[in-house]
Design a protein around this motif. Structure first.
Motif, PDB file in Angstrom:
ATOM      1  N   VAL A  81     -10.628   3.199  -3.328  1.00  0.00           N
ATOM      2  CA  VAL A  81      -9.535   3.458  -2.390  1.00  0.00           C
ATOM      3  C   VAL A  81      -9.276   4.963  -2.291  1.00  0.00           C
ATOM      4  O   VAL A  81      -9.106   5.507  -1.189  1.00  0.00           O
ATOM      5  CB  VAL A  81      -8.258   2.713  -2.833  1.00  0.00           C
TER       6      VAL A  81
ATOM      7  N   LEU B 159      -2.102  -5.668  -3.564  1.00  0.00           N
ATOM      8  CA  LEU B 159      -2.384  -4.307  -3.127  1.00  0.00           C
ATOM      9  C   LEU B 159      -1.773  -3.267  -4.054  1.00  0.00           C
ATOM     10  O   LEU B 159      -2.308  -2.157  -4.179  1.00  0.00           O
ATOM     11  CB  LEU B 159      -1.892  -4.093  -1.691  1.00  0.00           C
TER      12      LEU B 159
ATOM     13  N   ILE C 201      -6.690  -0.776   4.323  1.00  0.00           N
ATOM     14  CA  ILE C 201      -6.130  -2.097   4.029  1.00  0.00           C
ATOM     15  C   ILE C 201      -7.020  -3.199   4.590  1.00  0.00           C
ATOM     16  O   ILE C 201      -7.338  -4.174   3.905  1.00  0.00           O
ATOM     17  CB  ILE C 201      -4.697  -2.217   4.599  1.00  0.00           C
TER      18      ILE C 201
ATOM     19  N   LEU D 270      -4.460  -2.774  -6.532  1.00  0.00           N
ATOM     20  CA  LEU D 270      -5.751  -2.302  -6.035  1.00  0.00           C
ATOM     21  C   LEU D 270      -5.701  -0.904  -5.430  1.00  0.00           C
ATOM     22  O   LEU D 270      -6.744  -0.249  -5.327  1.00  0.00           O
ATOM     23  CB  LEU D 270      -6.291  -3.284  -4.980  1.00  0.00           C
ATOM     24  N   ARG D 271      -4.522  -0.449  -5.037  1.00  0.00           N
ATOM     25  CA  ARG D 271      -4.467   0.821  -4.313  1.00  0.00           C
ATOM     26  C   ARG D 271      -4.811   2.024  -5.198  1.00  0.00           C
ATOM     27  O   ARG D 271      -5.058   3.117  -4.680  1.00  0.00           O
ATOM     28  CB  ARG D 271      -3.090   1.014  -3.696  1.00  0.00           C
TER      29      ARG D 271
ATOM     30  N   HIS E  34     -11.147  -2.558   3.224  1.00  0.00           N
ATOM     31  CA  HIS E  34     -11.484  -2.369   1.813  1.00  0.00           C
ATOM     32  C   HIS E  34     -10.642  -3.220   0.862  1.00  0.00           C
ATOM     33  O   HIS E  34     -11.175  -3.731  -0.130  1.00  0.00           O
ATOM     34  CB  HIS E  34     -11.338  -0.892   1.429  1.00  0.00           C
ATOM     35  N   LEU E  35      -9.341  -3.351   1.140  1.00  0.00           N
ATOM     36  CA  LEU E  35      -8.469  -4.027   0.194  1.00  0.00           C
ATOM     37  C   LEU E  35      -8.377  -5.538   0.448  1.00  0.00           C
ATOM     38  O   LEU E  35      -8.609  -6.337  -0.458  1.00  0.00           O
ATOM     39  CB  LEU E  35      -7.072  -3.404   0.238  1.00  0.00           C
TER      40      LEU E  35
ATOM     41  N   TYR F 256       0.823  -1.212   0.000  1.00  0.00           N
ATOM     42  CA  TYR F 256       0.000   0.000   0.000  1.00  0.00           C
ATOM     43  C   TYR F 256       0.856   1.260   0.000  1.00  0.00           C
ATOM     44  O   TYR F 256       0.573   2.225  -0.706  1.00  0.00           O
ATOM     45  CB  TYR F 256      -0.928  -0.012   1.213  1.00  0.00           C
TER      46      TYR F 256
END
Length: 390
Positions: A284, A275, A298, A278-279, A301-302, A210
């Motif tokens: 996000v 991550l 984190i 996805l970040r 949501h992730l 992240y």
């Protein structure tokens, strides 16, 4: 291609290529509506139960983990019961009929003679001595989970008789009972170790993926160093530094911690790579604009977005920990008596001569193989069920 169990049609059969209007539900069939409205977990369950080997493995492992809760009741003998008159006795065969008449489950009594040429004990069945097995009976006293005094067993030998379904060891202890007691240690050490590994992998890998930067670089270098060291020598070195004065419980916790602390690297890399992709998603950035903390983004949501992948990865990691404990105990650097595990039981079969004369001492390797295969099949099924492209 995944199929809907009730109809046998693939899930894609119910997915229309035309834009879906949520207000025109009457245009959908019952099966199509059921698929559209199904949750992710339900879709995973439909796909998982079509993986026959994974379902059988899940049932098998479930039975094993339920059995370790009542090991004392299932084992014919206490863990430390010695039968000095039946040292290295071979496995006994269970019979139902004697001289053409039905008797029920029983074994024949045994007679022992010492072979003066080889100094081996030779056991022969006495067909005139029938020893019926007793069920739900009173036998060796034990402490259930080390707390409650009891003496009830599922099966017991006849009064004054012996029952060694898988033979006995060099001290006359029942191999079957010791395998059942060893399952409690060998199976739980993988679960506790994966909790440690799972926690470290998500925390370290999630933070590195992240935030990136110098922390990510440092984590990657540490992971590369740990993965470059051969596993067994590293386990041996760490296990060897544990003081011999530690109690068996501390040794058990120490081995569990070692296995968990060295197994987080693969999971951390998987979490980091996920991550990193996805970040940059819109949800996000929306959470960041709303002032959400990094730990909340984190954790809430992730990580839940690929939890199914993490579960499958964790399932595939448990066999490695079980094998690690078995290897350490077999080499004499793991758990120590009076704690009993499958690895400790296999130490009795380290000599070629022992394997030649007493091959039943290798029976503890059978549950190890079955459990490893079951976890691998279960992990494959979970991975396929969690894959949205299958």
């Amino acid at each position: 291609m995944s199929y809907l169990p009730e109809s046998g049609a693939p899930l894609s059969h119910y997915v229309s290529t035309t834009p879906f209007d949520p207000y025109s539900v009457e245009e959908m069939t019952g099966e199509q509506s059921r698929v559209y409205q199904a949750s992710q977990l339900r879709l995973m369950w439909w796909k998982f139960r079509m993986h026959n080997l994974a379902v059988i493995s899940a049932v098998f492992l479930g039975i094993l983990y339920l059995m370790i809760l009542i090991v004392e009741f299932l084992a014919p003998y206490n863990l430390h019961t010695r039968n000095v008159d039946f040292i290295h006795a071979p496995p006994q065969q269970v019979h139902l009929f004697d001289k053409g008449s039905f008797v029920g489950p029983f074994v024949y009594g045994r007679e022992m003679k010492l072979d003066m040429d080889t100094l081996r004990r030779v056991y022969t069945d006495n067909p005139d001595k029938v020893e019926p097995l007793r069920f739900f009976c009173s036998g060796d006293p034990y402490k259930f989970w080390g707390m409650v005094e009891a003496n009830t067993h599922l099966v017991c030998p006849a009064e004054g008789g012996q029952f060694f379904l898988l033979g006995s060891d060099r001290l006359g202890r029942d191999v079957l009972s010791r395998i059942l007691y060893g399952a409690r240690i060998s199976l739980t050490i993988g679960l506790i170790g994966i909790v440690i590994s799972f926690t470290l992998g998500i925390m370290i890998g999630g933070w590195a993926g992240y935030h990136g930067g110098w922390f990510d670089l440092a984590v990657q270098r540490v992971i590369e160093v740990l993965q470059s060291i051969p596993s067994i020598p590293l386990w041996m070195a760490l296990a060897a530094i544990m003081p011999i004065t530690w109690s068996p419980m501390l040794i058990y916790l120490g081995i569990t911690a070692i296995l968990g602390l060295l197994d987080w690297t693969g999971l951390a890399r998987a979490v980091r790579s996920k991550l990193l992709s996805l970040r940059e998603e819109d949800y996000v950035q929306a959470a960041q604009l709303m002032g959400a903390k990094s730990s909340r983004i984190i954790g809430r949501h992730l990580v839940p977005g690929f939890m199914s992948h993490l579960i499958a990865t964790a399932t595939l990691s448990i066999p490695g920990m079980i094998l690690g404990e078995t290897a350490l105990s077999f080499l004499g650097l793991g758990l120590r008596p009076p704690i009993t595990s499958w690895g400790i039981l296999l130490t009795e079969a380290r000599s070629v001569s022992v394997i030649v004369f007493y091959p039943w001492l290798l029976f503890p390797i059978i549950p190890v193989i079955l459990v490893i295969l079951a976890f691998n099949f279960l992990g494959d099924g979970l991975r396929d069920a969690a894959d949205p492209y299958k």
